[in-house]
Structures are given as structure tokens and as C-alpha cells.
Design a protein around this motif. Structure first.
Motif, short mmCIF file in Angstrom:
data_model
loop_
_atom_site.label_atom_id
_atom_site.label_comp_id
_atom_site.label_asym_id
_atom_site.label_seq_id
_atom_site.Cartn_x
_atom_site.Cartn_y
_atom_site.Cartn_z
N GLY A 52 0.80 -1.25 0.00
CA GLY A 52 0.00 0.00 0.00
C GLY A 52 0.82 1.28 0.00
O GLY A 52 0.25 2.37 -0.03
N GLY A 93 0.17 5.10 1.52
CA GLY A 93 -1.15 5.11 2.15
C GLY A 93 -2.20 5.98 1.49
O GLY A 93 -3.29 6.14 2.04
N VAL A 130 -2.91 -1.43 5.76
CA VAL A 130 -1.85 -1.34 4.75
C VAL A 130 -0.74 -2.31 5.15
O VAL A 130 -0.23 -2.24 6.26
CB VAL A 130 -1.28 0.09 4.66
CG1 VAL A 130 -0.07 0.14 3.72
CG2 VAL A 130 -2.35 1.07 4.22
#
Ligand SMILES: C[S@@+](CC[C@H](N)C(=O)[O-])C[C@H]1O[C@@H](n2cnc3c(N)ncnc32)[C@H](O)[C@@H]1O
Length: 269
Positions: A60, A63, A78
Motif C-alpha cells: 500500500g 497510504g 496497509v
């Protein structure tokens, strides 16, 4: 940076990850970077059920995708192996409204270990701009299929092999475009070693794991190859144009990236 292809079983992101993280952050925070976050979010939000969902974002990064989904009311975990990017994600969350920031958690680790790290049963599993760094995507795809709940969604964004030569060609690098076209792999020192996919092939791989594709969109048909940044005033028009083009043939086939959404069947094969 070298342009050596990833070796069998390798992850090319992890070679020179520090330099890579800086270059990625510059791009991902640009207007063009934001266009793709907006397009992907738009595709996901209209497919998710109208209730707060559990989401995991594998690889991820800083973010941004997690924040956009958290702003829509979803809880997002994440998982990323890169400490620098997780630090940037923590900064991003600190700047959000507290209720949005609280919906996002950050876990350092490899996607391949995500089941052990964060469990299963997610309504949505994202994996955006990660598969291209993996010489062999199958182990991570298998994990994505295990993370998602029956009836839940898997969302993958990656580089489209079918349109790979367009960027060089439209920028006037005829020799580079020809080499890329013939090799189906980007050539030349300005490119990171990456492995493109096609919507058809990726869809087949996911279907074999019990997660058949529902739809795919093109992402950045018109803006990927341009060297200048669009202005903030152009952003809304560009997003709408890219959204509409990304839904349609033949335009979507020329986009640099494709976004594939798949849905897990009740039982895994
Ligand atoms: C180009 S960035 C994309 C980040 C984010 N998903 C986005 O869409 O902007 C690639 C990310 O994948 C992460 N990554 C690469 N291989 C990984 C792996 N095996 N497990 C977890 N994260 C990985 C990197 O640390 C980096 O954050």
C-alpha cells in the motif's frame, strides 16, 4: 538504477528500494499520480457494498489509496515491506481528520506473508502497482485469493503489456518504442525492471484461483506519455476524460495501466 530484468523468483522493488521510494513518492504525489488514485477509487467505491468494509492494501506504499477508502467509511490495513514508505504513510494519516486516520492501520511485512500477519475474510483486497516488480506473480496472487472473503473483491492495478510501447512512441523515442514493442518489456536506462501483464492473462490466473474478473478499466489513456504536468485547474476535466476513456474500447486498451476487479466465488478451488 539498472534495467536488468528481475531474476527468477525475485522482487525488483527490493533492489535499491531507497532510491525507488523517493522516485515513487514524487510521482505518486503529482497530479498524474493523483489521477490514477481517483480513477481506481471511483471504480472500487461503486462496486463495494453500502456499508463500512474491511479492506487490506498489499504493498500500500504511502497510504494514499488507504486514505481515500477510509474517507469513504472503510477500515483499511496497509501491508508494506518498505519502512520509508510506511513512515510517509504515518505522516499522511497524521494530517487526516482523526476519525479517518483511526480507520487505517499500518503493518510492516511482505505481502506473501499477509495471511499470517493480518488474517483473512476481507471485503476488498487491493494490490496496486506491485505485481510488476515480481518476476513470478503467482505466490502473491494466491495470497490475494486467500485474504478475500467469499463474495469479496480483489483489485489489481498493473502495467499493460499490450500498450507498453505507446509511451516511448508518443514521446518520439522511435528506437526505444520499437525495442519495447518487439520485446514486450521496456528497454533503456530510464525504466525500472518491471514485468507487465495483460488483462486477459491476469484475469485467467485469478479465475483459476476462484476469483474471476468482474471488469477491467484502462488507467491514464491520455495523460501518461505527456512530459509536462497537468495544472490543478485541469484536474477535474482530466479525471472525467480518463474515467470515460478507461471504460471504453478501444481507448482503454491504450492506457499505460489497467485496473482489474475480480470477485471471489463462494468456495476456493
Ligand atoms: C510503486 S509502489 C505502489 C504503492 C501503492 N500500492 C500505490 O498504488 O501507490 C510499490 C509498493 O509495493 C511494495 N512492495 C513490493 N513488493 C512487495 C511485497 N512483496 N510485499 C509487500 N509490499 C511490497 C513496495 O514497498 C512499495 O510500497
Amino acid at each position: 538504477m539498472t534495467n536488468a530484468a528481475a531474476q527468477p523468483g525475485e522482487n525488483s522493488w527490493r533492489h535499491g528500494a531507497d532510491a525507488r521510494a523517493g522516485a515513487y513518492l514524487d510521482h505518486a504525489r503529482s497530479i498524474r499520480g493523483e489521477v490514477r488514485f481517483q480513477l481506481v477509487t471511483r471504480a472500487l467505491v461503486r462496486r463495494l457494498p453500502g456499508r463500512p468494509c474491511r479492506v487490506v492494501d498489499i504493498g500500500g506504499g504511502f497510504g494514499r489509496q488507504a486514505v481515500l477508502l477510509a474517507r469513504a467509511g472503510h477500515s483499511v490495513t496497509v501491508v508494506d515491506g518498505d519502512e520509508t514508505l510506511l513512515g510517509a504513510a504515518a505522516d499522511l494519516l497524521a494530517a487526516e481528520e482523526p476519525e479517518v486516520g483511526r480507520r487505517v492501520s499500518l503493518v510492516q511485512g511482505l505481502g506473501e506473508q499477509a495471511v499470517e500477519l493480518v488474517g483473512t475474510g476481507f471485503d476488498l483486497v487491493c494490490c496496486h502497482s506491485v505485481l510488476l516488480y515480481l518476476d513470478d506473480p503467482d505466490p502473491l496472487l494466491d495470497v490475494l485469493a486467500r485474504l478475500v472473503a467469499p463474495g469479496g473483491l480483489v483489485s489489481v492495478l498493473t502495467v499493460n503489456r499490450d500498450s507498453l510501447a505507446l509511451r516511448d512512441g508518443l514521446q518520439g523515442d522511435w528506437r526505444g518504442a520499437l525495442a519495447t514493442l518487439l520485446e514486450s518489456r521496456e528497454q533503456g536506462g530510464r525504466y525500472l525492471p518491471t514485468r507487465p501483464d495483460t488483462p486477459l492473462d491476469l484475469g485467467r490466473r485469478l479465475a483459476a484461483l476462484g476469483v474471476p474478473p468482474v471488469e477491467w478499466h484502462g488507467v491514464r489513456v491520455f495523460s501518461d506519455h505527456r512530459s509536462g504536468e497537468p495544472s490543478p485547474e485541469e484536474f477535474a476535466d482530466l479525471c472525467e476524460l480518463e474515467w470515460q476513456a478507461g471504460l471504453r474500447d478501444p481507448y482503454r486498451q491504450f492506457a499505460r495501466l489497467f485496473h482489474l476487479v475480480a470477485r471471489r466465488e463462494a468456495e476456493l478451488p
